[in-house]
Write an enzyme that holds these catalytic residues in place. Structure first.
Site, PDB file in Angstrom:
ATOM      1  N   TYR A 150       8.114 -42.161  43.996  1.00 63.74           N
ATOM      2  CA  TYR A 150       7.908 -43.545  43.552  1.00 63.74           C
ATOM      3  C   TYR A 150       9.244 -44.282  43.472  1.00 63.74           C
ATOM      4  CZ  TYR A 150       3.384 -41.604  41.952  1.00 63.74           C
ATOM      5  OH  TYR A 150       2.173 -40.968  41.873  1.00 63.74           O
ATOM      6  N   HIS A 187       3.247 -32.509  44.904  1.00 62.95           N
ATOM      7  CA  HIS A 187       2.587 -33.818  45.028  1.00 62.95           C
ATOM      8  C   HIS A 187       1.388 -33.824  45.991  1.00 62.95           C
ATOM      9  CE1 HIS A 187       3.619 -38.356  44.509  1.00 62.95           C
ATOM     10  NE2 HIS A 187       2.327 -38.215  44.713  1.00 62.95           N
TER      11      HIS A 187
HETATM   12  P1  NAP Z   1      -5.149 -47.725  38.924  1.00 63.91           P
HETATM   13  O1  NAP Z   1      -4.496 -47.205  37.706  1.00 63.91           O
HETATM   14  O2  NAP Z   1      -6.586 -47.463  39.152  1.00 63.91           O
HETATM   15  O3  NAP Z   1      -4.946 -49.281  39.041  1.00 63.91           O
HETATM   16  C1  NAP Z   1      -3.764 -49.946  38.740  1.00 63.91           C
HETATM   17  C2  NAP Z   1      -4.071 -51.440  38.811  1.00 63.91           C
HETATM   18  O4  NAP Z   1      -5.042 -51.745  37.806  1.00 63.91           O
HETATM   19  C3  NAP Z   1      -2.867 -52.325  38.550  1.00 63.91           C
HETATM   20  O5  NAP Z   1      -2.939 -53.399  39.471  1.00 63.91           O
HETATM   21  C4  NAP Z   1      -3.086 -52.818  37.132  1.00 63.91           C
HETATM   22  O6  NAP Z   1      -2.617 -54.139  36.968  1.00 63.91           O
HETATM   23  C5  NAP Z   1      -4.591 -52.806  37.013  1.00 63.91           C
HETATM   24  N1  NAP Z   1      -5.026 -52.572  35.638  1.00 63.91           N
HETATM   25  C6  NAP Z   1      -4.592 -51.617  34.761  1.00 63.91           C
HETATM   26  N2  NAP Z   1      -5.244 -51.697  33.607  1.00 63.91           N
HETATM   27  C7  NAP Z   1      -6.117 -52.720  33.729  1.00 63.91           C
HETATM   28  C8  NAP Z   1      -7.077 -53.296  32.871  1.00 63.91           C
HETATM   29  N3  NAP Z   1      -7.265 -52.828  31.642  1.00 63.91           N
HETATM   30  N4  NAP Z   1      -7.807 -54.342  33.330  1.00 63.91           N
HETATM   31  C9  NAP Z   1      -7.631 -54.830  34.580  1.00 63.91           C
HETATM   32  N5  NAP Z   1      -6.744 -54.323  35.447  1.00 63.91           N
HETATM   33  C10 NAP Z   1      -5.984 -53.276  35.029  1.00 63.91           C
HETATM   34  O7  NAP Z   1      -4.398 -47.201  40.247  1.00 63.91           O
HETATM   35  P2  NAP Z   1      -3.072 -46.392  40.584  1.00 63.91           P
HETATM   36  O8  NAP Z   1      -1.853 -47.076  40.129  1.00 63.91           O
HETATM   37  O9  NAP Z   1      -3.198 -46.021  42.016  1.00 63.91           O
HETATM   38  O10 NAP Z   1      -3.258 -45.014  39.802  1.00 63.91           O
HETATM   39  C11 NAP Z   1      -2.711 -44.772  38.531  1.00 63.91           C
HETATM   40  C12 NAP Z   1      -1.534 -43.818  38.604  1.00 63.91           C
HETATM   41  O11 NAP Z   1      -1.924 -42.579  39.186  1.00 63.91           O
HETATM   42  C13 NAP Z   1      -0.377 -44.245  39.495  1.00 63.91           C
HETATM   43  O12 NAP Z   1       0.368 -45.287  38.900  1.00 63.91           O
HETATM   44  C14 NAP Z   1       0.347 -42.951  39.681  1.00 63.91           C
HETATM   45  O13 NAP Z   1       1.138 -42.646  38.535  1.00 63.91           O
HETATM   46  C15 NAP Z   1      -0.803 -41.987  39.818  1.00 63.91           C
HETATM   47  N6  NAP Z   1      -1.143 -41.682  41.239  1.00 63.91           N
HETATM   48  C16 NAP Z   1      -0.953 -40.412  41.671  1.00 63.91           C
HETATM   49  C17 NAP Z   1      -1.240 -40.077  42.977  1.00 63.91           C
HETATM   50  C18 NAP Z   1      -1.000 -38.677  43.441  1.00 63.91           C
HETATM   51  O14 NAP Z   1      -1.024 -38.433  44.649  1.00 63.91           O
HETATM   52  N7  NAP Z   1      -0.800 -37.738  42.553  1.00 63.91           N
HETATM   53  C19 NAP Z   1      -1.734 -41.040  43.875  1.00 63.91           C
HETATM   54  C20 NAP Z   1      -1.956 -42.332  43.388  1.00 63.91           C
HETATM   55  C21 NAP Z   1      -1.662 -42.636  42.075  1.00 63.91           C
HETATM   56  P3  NAP Z   1      -1.291 -54.482  36.109  1.00 63.91           P
HETATM   57  O15 NAP Z   1      -0.204 -53.638  36.672  1.00 63.91           O
HETATM   58  O16 NAP Z   1      -1.157 -55.930  36.315  1.00 63.91           O
HETATM   59  O17 NAP Z   1      -1.592 -54.123  34.675  1.00 63.91           O
END
Ligand code: NAP
Length: 274
Positions: A59, A117
């Protein structure tokens, strides 16, 4: 008032909702333009009582880890649980050790849980990396070992490859819209083995927060669509959800997914919303 709900990763108490950091500090390369805002958001989440932060060397090409390191300054380190990950290009005995040391340096601290990862085709490289991580546990650089994006078969093979320590977590995509851990048997297996399932993209990038059907069900609990979507996941004793949130309002909302339970009769209705 936020009611924090704790889960166990082995003997460690972690909040059922953690904080994701994909995009914080940039995606594949560093972006310094929103650093202060990102650090403040993470600090606010920690003040609310969320104690698990998920990051990775990938990241922001390491900058996300630097911002996590900045955000945790002044908090009691022992109360926190920091997850980071080694990217496949750094798999292998020496490279994985070097990558973990670099991550710990950027974080300014040890790593509680260090994950592979993504899997690679050559299982030999996975095994070698896991063995390197076992030595890092002995050195005190990391505390626990896990994997990410591993299906059931690969998870079992990884467990078998371990010599000294256990695989304690598998971080996979899991949301109301993408319930593959349920249908593939992965979730049940992990529950039986006492392996934590860290659910990433739990809000489907925020789209579940805008689902009117989830909002309707949430009304009778005094909860929002996002809170229903997260609560659905953390109902399971070994599931921790890690939404990424950049604003105070989203952090408060996500933290409010803890400390209550969807009624059994609503679970099927919630599934029918997506
Ligand atoms: P997510 O958490 O499903 O979605 C993030 C989005 O949702 C952001 O645009 C955020 O906006 C919004 N959001 C958060 N809380 C909200 C709420 N209460 N109401 C409305 N919108 C909201 O997707 P993600 O970032 O892909 O996944 C979460 C985490 O998982 C990542 O950040 C990462 O740490 C991890 N991840 C891991 C892998 C892996 O391969 N291991 C892959 C993908 C992701 P704002 O930022 O404006 O709040």
């Amino acid at each position: 008032m936020i009611q924090v709900e704790l889960k166990r990763i082995k003997t460690e108490a972690v909040t059922a909702v953690g904080m994701g950091t994909w995009g914080i500090g940039g995606k594949e390369s560093p972006d310094y333009s929103r650093d202060r805002e990102s650090v403040e958001a993470l600090r606010y989440g920690l003040e609310l009582g969320i104690n698990l932060i998920d990051t990775a060397e990938f990241y922001g090409a390491g900058h996300s880890e630097e911002l996590v390191g900045e955000a945790i300054k002044g908090f009691d380190r022992e109360e926190l649980f920091i997850v980071s990950k080694v990217w496949p290009t750094n798999f292998g005995y020496e490279k994985a050790k070097k990558a973990a040391r670099a991550s710990a340096k950027r974080l300014g601290t040890y790593i509680d849980l260090y994950l592979l990862h993504w899997p690679v085709d050559d299982f030999g490289r996975i095994g070698e990396t896991l063995h390197a991580l076992e030595e890092l546990v002995d050195e005190g650089l990391i505390r626990y070992i896990g994997v990410s994006n591993f299906d059931l078969e690969l998870l079992k093979r990884s467990q078998e490859a371990m010599r000294k320590y256990e695989i304690v977590a598998n971080e996979v995509k899991y949301s109301l819209r993408d319930r593959w851990p349920e249908t593939s048997g992965l979730l049940d297996y992990m529950k039986r083995e006492n392996i934590a399932l860290i659910a990433y993209t739990p809000l489907e990038k925020g789209s579940l927060a805008r689902n009117p059907c989830l909002a309707e069900i949430g009304r009778k609990y005094g909860k929002s669509a996002a809170q229903v979507a997260l609560n659905y996941l953390i109902r399971e004793e070994n599931v921790i959800a890690i939404p990424k949130a950049g604003s105070r309002i989203h952090l408060e909302e996500n933290a409010g997914a803890m400390g209550w339970r969807l009624k059994v009769e609503d679970v099927e209705k919630v599934r029918g919303c997506v």
